[in-house]
Design a protein around this motif. Structure first.
Motif, short mmCIF file in Angstrom:
data_model
loop_
_atom_site.label_atom_id
_atom_site.label_comp_id
_atom_site.label_asym_id
_atom_site.label_seq_id
_atom_site.Cartn_x
_atom_site.Cartn_y
_atom_site.Cartn_z
N SER A 19 0.81 -1.22 0.00
CA SER A 19 0.00 0.00 0.00
C SER A 19 0.84 1.27 0.00
O SER A 19 0.30 2.37 0.04
CB SER A 19 -0.96 0.00 1.19
OG SER A 19 -0.24 -0.14 2.39
N GLY A 20 2.17 1.11 -0.04
CA GLY A 20 3.05 2.27 -0.20
C GLY A 20 3.73 2.80 1.05
O GLY A 20 4.58 3.67 0.95
N GLN A 21 3.40 2.29 2.23
CA GLN A 21 4.10 2.74 3.43
C GLN A 21 5.54 2.24 3.38
O GLN A 21 5.80 1.13 2.94
CB GLN A 21 3.44 2.23 4.72
CG GLN A 21 2.07 2.80 4.96
CD GLN A 21 0.99 1.81 4.57
OE1 GLN A 21 1.08 1.13 3.56
NE2 GLN A 21 -0.05 1.72 5.38
N GLU A 22 6.45 3.09 3.87
CA GLU A 22 7.87 2.74 3.84
C GLU A 22 8.51 2.93 5.20
O GLU A 22 8.17 3.85 5.95
CB GLU A 22 8.61 3.62 2.83
CG GLU A 22 8.18 3.41 1.40
CD GLU A 22 8.95 4.25 0.41
OE1 GLU A 22 8.90 3.93 -0.79
OE2 GLU A 22 9.61 5.25 0.81
N PHE A 23 9.45 2.05 5.49
CA PHE A 23 10.31 2.16 6.66
C PHE A 23 11.73 2.03 6.15
O PHE A 23 12.05 1.09 5.43
CB PHE A 23 10.01 1.03 7.66
CG PHE A 23 10.96 1.01 8.83
CD1 PHE A 23 10.72 1.81 9.93
CD2 PHE A 23 12.09 0.21 8.82
CE1 PHE A 23 11.59 1.81 11.02
CE2 PHE A 23 12.96 0.20 9.89
CZ PHE A 23 12.71 1.01 10.99
N TYR A 24 12.57 2.98 6.51
CA TYR A 24 13.97 2.91 6.09
C TYR A 24 14.84 3.48 7.19
O TYR A 24 14.55 4.53 7.76
CB TYR A 24 14.20 3.69 4.80
CG TYR A 24 15.66 3.71 4.38
CD1 TYR A 24 16.30 2.53 4.02
CD2 TYR A 24 16.39 4.89 4.39
CE1 TYR A 24 17.64 2.53 3.66
CE2 TYR A 24 17.73 4.90 4.03
CZ TYR A 24 18.35 3.72 3.66
OH TYR A 24 19.67 3.71 3.32
N ARG A 40 9.25 -1.41 15.45
CA ARG A 40 8.07 -1.94 16.13
C ARG A 40 6.88 -0.99 15.98
O ARG A 40 5.75 -1.42 15.80
CB ARG A 40 8.38 -2.23 17.60
CG ARG A 40 9.33 -3.44 17.73
CD ARG A 40 9.50 -3.92 19.13
NE ARG A 40 8.31 -4.55 19.68
CZ ARG A 40 7.93 -5.80 19.44
NH1 ARG A 40 8.63 -6.56 18.63
NH2 ARG A 40 6.84 -6.28 19.99
N ARG A 41 7.13 0.32 16.02
CA ARG A 41 6.05 1.29 15.79
C ARG A 41 5.51 1.18 14.38
O ARG A 41 4.30 1.20 14.15
CB ARG A 41 6.53 2.72 16.06
CG ARG A 41 6.56 3.09 17.52
CD ARG A 41 6.73 4.60 17.74
NE ARG A 41 7.85 5.18 17.02
CZ ARG A 41 9.10 5.19 17.45
NH1 ARG A 41 9.41 4.64 18.61
NH2 ARG A 41 10.05 5.76 16.73
N PHE A 42 6.42 1.05 13.41
CA PHE A 42 5.99 0.92 12.01
C PHE A 42 5.13 -0.32 11.84
O PHE A 42 4.04 -0.26 11.26
CB PHE A 42 7.22 0.85 11.09
CG PHE A 42 6.89 0.60 9.64
CD1 PHE A 42 6.43 1.63 8.83
CD2 PHE A 42 7.03 -0.67 9.09
CE1 PHE A 42 6.12 1.40 7.49
CE2 PHE A 42 6.72 -0.91 7.76
CZ PHE A 42 6.26 0.13 6.96
N LEU A 43 5.59 -1.46 12.32
CA LEU A 43 4.83 -2.71 12.18
C LEU A 43 3.50 -2.63 12.91
O LEU A 43 2.49 -3.13 12.44
CB LEU A 43 5.66 -3.89 12.71
CG LEU A 43 6.95 -4.20 11.96
CD1 LEU A 43 7.76 -5.25 12.71
CD2 LEU A 43 6.67 -4.62 10.52
N GLY A 44 3.49 -1.97 14.06
CA GLY A 44 2.27 -1.83 14.85
C GLY A 44 1.23 -0.94 14.19
O GLY A 44 0.06 -0.94 14.58
N GLY A 45 1.61 -0.20 13.16
CA GLY A 45 0.68 0.66 12.45
C GLY A 45 -0.20 -0.07 11.45
O GLY A 45 -1.08 0.54 10.84
N PHE A 46 0.00 -1.36 11.30
CA PHE A 46 -0.79 -2.16 10.37
C PHE A 46 -1.81 -2.99 11.13
O PHE A 46 -1.47 -3.64 12.12
CB PHE A 46 0.10 -3.10 9.55
CG PHE A 46 1.00 -2.41 8.57
CD1 PHE A 46 0.58 -2.15 7.28
CD2 PHE A 46 2.27 -2.00 8.96
CE1 PHE A 46 1.40 -1.51 6.39
CE2 PHE A 46 3.11 -1.36 8.07
CZ PHE A 46 2.68 -1.11 6.78
N ALA A 47 -3.05 -2.98 10.66
CA ALA A 47 -4.09 -3.81 11.28
C ALA A 47 -4.09 -5.21 10.68
O ALA A 47 -4.43 -6.18 11.35
CB ALA A 47 -5.45 -3.15 11.08
N GLU A 48 -3.72 -5.31 9.40
CA GLU A 48 -3.78 -6.60 8.72
C GLU A 48 -2.50 -7.41 8.94
O GLU A 48 -1.49 -6.90 9.39
CB GLU A 48 -4.03 -6.41 7.23
CG GLU A 48 -3.00 -5.57 6.49
CD GLU A 48 -3.33 -4.09 6.48
OE1 GLU A 48 -2.94 -3.41 7.44
OE2 GLU A 48 -3.94 -3.63 5.52
#
Length: 165
Positions: A27-32, A73-81
Protein backbone atom coordinates in the motif's frame (compact mmCIF):
# COMPACT_ATOMS: atom_id res chain seq x y z
CA UNK A 1 -0.49 -7.45 3.04
CA UNK A 2 2.91 -8.05 1.55
CA UNK A 3 5.84 -6.03 2.87
CA UNK A 4 9.04 -6.11 0.81
CA UNK A 5 12.27 -6.30 2.81
CA UNK A 6 15.80 -5.47 1.78
CA UNK A 7 18.97 -5.02 3.83
CA UNK A 8 22.51 -3.88 3.23
CA UNK A 9 25.21 -5.34 5.43
CA UNK A 10 28.97 -5.32 5.81
CA UNK A 11 29.96 -8.50 3.98
CA UNK A 12 28.70 -11.85 2.72
CA UNK A 13 29.79 -14.11 5.56
CA UNK A 14 28.75 -15.25 9.02
CA UNK A 15 30.24 -12.11 10.58
CA UNK A 16 28.12 -9.65 8.61
CA UNK A 17 26.66 -6.67 10.43
CA UNK A 18 23.58 -4.70 9.46
CA UNK A 19 24.07 -1.32 7.77
CA UNK A 20 20.56 -0.46 6.57
CA UNK A 21 17.09 -2.00 6.39
CA UNK A 22 14.02 -1.08 4.37
CA UNK A 23 10.42 -2.26 4.23
CA UNK A 24 7.98 -1.20 1.52
CA UNK A 25 4.35 -2.30 1.82
CA UNK A 26 1.99 -3.05 -1.05
CA UNK A 27 0.00 0.00 0.00
CA UNK A 28 3.05 2.27 -0.20
CA UNK A 29 4.10 2.74 3.43
CA UNK A 30 7.87 2.74 3.84
CA UNK A 31 10.31 2.16 6.66
CA UNK A 32 13.97 2.91 6.09
CA UNK A 33 16.84 3.23 8.51
CA UNK A 34 20.62 3.42 8.38
CA UNK A 35 22.25 2.14 11.55
CA UNK A 36 24.88 4.31 13.17
CA UNK A 37 26.32 2.02 15.84
CA UNK A 38 26.32 -1.57 14.57
CA UNK A 39 29.41 -1.64 12.33
CA UNK A 40 32.58 0.18 11.38
CA UNK A 41 34.14 0.71 7.95
CA UNK A 42 36.77 -1.89 8.88
CA UNK A 43 33.97 -4.49 9.05
CA UNK A 44 32.99 -3.82 5.41
CA UNK A 45 34.05 -5.62 2.28
CA UNK A 46 35.64 -3.61 -0.53
CA UNK A 47 32.38 -3.95 -2.49
CA UNK A 48 30.36 -2.44 0.37
CA UNK A 49 32.87 0.38 0.80
CA UNK A 50 32.71 1.18 -2.91
CA UNK A 51 28.97 0.74 -3.64
CA UNK A 52 26.91 0.79 -0.44
CA UNK A 53 28.50 3.26 1.97
CA UNK A 54 28.62 6.19 -0.50
CA UNK A 55 24.83 6.01 -0.84
CA UNK A 56 24.13 6.41 2.87
CA UNK A 57 22.57 9.61 4.22
CA UNK A 58 23.25 9.17 7.94
CA UNK A 59 22.22 12.73 8.94
CA UNK A 60 18.79 12.08 7.41
CA UNK A 61 18.19 8.37 8.05
CA UNK A 62 20.70 7.40 10.74
CA UNK A 63 19.49 5.81 13.97
CA UNK A 64 21.11 3.86 16.76
CA UNK A 65 20.26 0.19 17.15
CA UNK A 66 17.90 0.92 20.05
CA UNK A 67 16.14 3.72 18.13
CA UNK A 68 15.80 1.41 15.11
CA UNK A 69 14.25 -1.37 17.17
CA UNK A 70 11.68 1.04 18.59
CA UNK A 71 10.85 2.69 15.27
CA UNK A 72 10.51 -0.68 13.51
CA UNK A 73 8.07 -1.94 16.13
CA UNK A 74 6.05 1.29 15.79
CA UNK A 75 5.99 0.92 12.01
CA UNK A 76 4.83 -2.71 12.18
CA UNK A 77 2.27 -1.83 14.85
CA UNK A 78 0.68 0.66 12.45
CA UNK A 79 -0.79 -2.16 10.37
CA UNK A 80 -4.09 -3.81 11.28
CA UNK A 81 -3.78 -6.60 8.72
CA UNK A 82 -1.44 -9.58 8.70
CA UNK A 83 1.98 -8.77 7.18
CA UNK A 84 3.82 -11.19 4.92
CA UNK A 85 7.49 -10.21 4.76
CA UNK A 86 8.92 -10.88 1.29
CA UNK A 87 12.61 -10.85 0.40
CA UNK A 88 14.77 -11.83 -2.53
CA UNK A 89 17.47 -12.93 -0.04
CA UNK A 90 15.67 -14.18 3.08
CA UNK A 91 18.67 -16.27 4.13
CA UNK A 92 20.45 -12.93 4.79
CA UNK A 93 17.71 -10.34 5.36
CA UNK A 94 15.30 -12.31 7.55
CA UNK A 95 17.79 -12.76 10.41
CA UNK A 96 18.48 -9.04 10.56
CA UNK A 97 14.74 -8.30 10.51
CA UNK A 98 14.09 -10.79 13.33
CA UNK A 99 16.92 -9.40 15.44
CA UNK A 100 15.37 -5.93 15.23
CA UNK A 101 11.74 -7.01 15.59
CA UNK A 102 12.33 -9.12 18.71
CA UNK A 103 15.10 -7.18 20.39
CA UNK A 104 15.45 -7.25 24.17
CA UNK A 105 13.19 -10.29 24.43
CA UNK A 106 10.21 -8.47 22.94
CA UNK A 107 7.44 -10.80 21.75
CA UNK A 108 7.12 -11.45 18.02
CA UNK A 109 4.94 -8.74 16.39
CA UNK A 110 1.53 -10.44 16.26
CA UNK A 111 0.59 -9.10 12.82
CA UNK A 112 3.79 -10.40 11.16
CA UNK A 113 3.82 -13.91 9.65
CA UNK A 114 6.64 -15.82 11.34
CA UNK A 115 8.29 -17.04 8.12
CA UNK A 116 9.46 -14.96 5.16
CA UNK A 117 8.34 -15.40 1.58
CA UNK A 118 11.26 -16.06 -0.74
CA UNK A 119 10.69 -13.88 -3.80
CA UNK A 120 13.47 -15.56 -5.75
CA UNK A 121 11.67 -18.91 -5.50
CA UNK A 122 8.40 -17.20 -6.41
CA UNK A 123 9.91 -15.38 -9.39
CA UNK A 124 11.56 -18.61 -10.59
CA UNK A 125 8.04 -20.00 -11.12
CA UNK A 126 7.21 -17.21 -13.57
CA UNK A 127 6.76 -18.08 -17.22
CA UNK A 128 10.07 -17.16 -18.90
CA UNK A 129 8.35 -15.69 -21.98
CA UNK A 130 6.13 -13.50 -19.84
CA UNK A 131 9.08 -12.33 -17.77
CA UNK A 132 10.79 -11.07 -20.92
CA UNK A 133 8.09 -8.38 -21.08
CA UNK A 134 9.31 -6.94 -17.77
CA UNK A 135 12.33 -4.67 -17.93
CA UNK A 136 14.70 -5.63 -15.14
CA UNK A 137 17.57 -3.44 -14.05
CA UNK A 138 20.40 -4.13 -11.66
CA UNK A 139 19.61 -3.43 -8.03
CA UNK A 140 21.36 -0.27 -6.83
CA UNK A 141 22.59 -1.80 -3.53
CA UNK A 142 20.54 0.66 -1.50
CA UNK A 143 18.04 -1.03 0.81
CA UNK A 144 15.15 1.38 0.22
CA UNK A 145 15.58 1.57 -3.55
CA UNK A 146 15.94 -2.22 -3.75
CA UNK A 147 12.83 -2.82 -1.61
CA UNK A 148 10.87 -0.41 -3.82
CA UNK A 149 12.05 -2.28 -6.93
CA UNK A 150 11.03 -5.63 -5.44
CA UNK A 151 7.57 -4.26 -4.60
CA UNK A 152 7.18 -2.84 -8.11
CA UNK A 153 8.35 -6.05 -9.80
CA UNK A 154 5.91 -8.09 -7.72
CA UNK A 155 3.11 -5.66 -8.56
CA UNK A 156 3.84 -5.84 -12.30
CA UNK A 157 4.03 -9.62 -12.33
CA UNK A 158 0.93 -10.06 -10.17
CA UNK A 159 -1.16 -7.54 -12.14
CA UNK A 160 -0.17 -9.16 -15.41
CA UNK A 161 -1.27 -12.52 -14.03
CA UNK A 162 2.22 -13.72 -14.81
CA UNK A 163 2.76 -14.73 -11.21
CA UNK A 164 0.56 -17.53 -9.96
CA UNK A 165 -0.91 -16.96 -6.47
Amino acid sequence: MKVFLDCEFTQLNQYSKLISLALVSESGQEFYVELTDTYSVEDCSDFVIQYVLPQLELPRFGQSLVETQDSLRRFLGGFAEELEVCSDAPHWDWGFFCDLACADHQPWPVQVVSQPTNLTSLFNQVNAEALEQVELCELPHHALLDARMLAELFKILASSLILSP
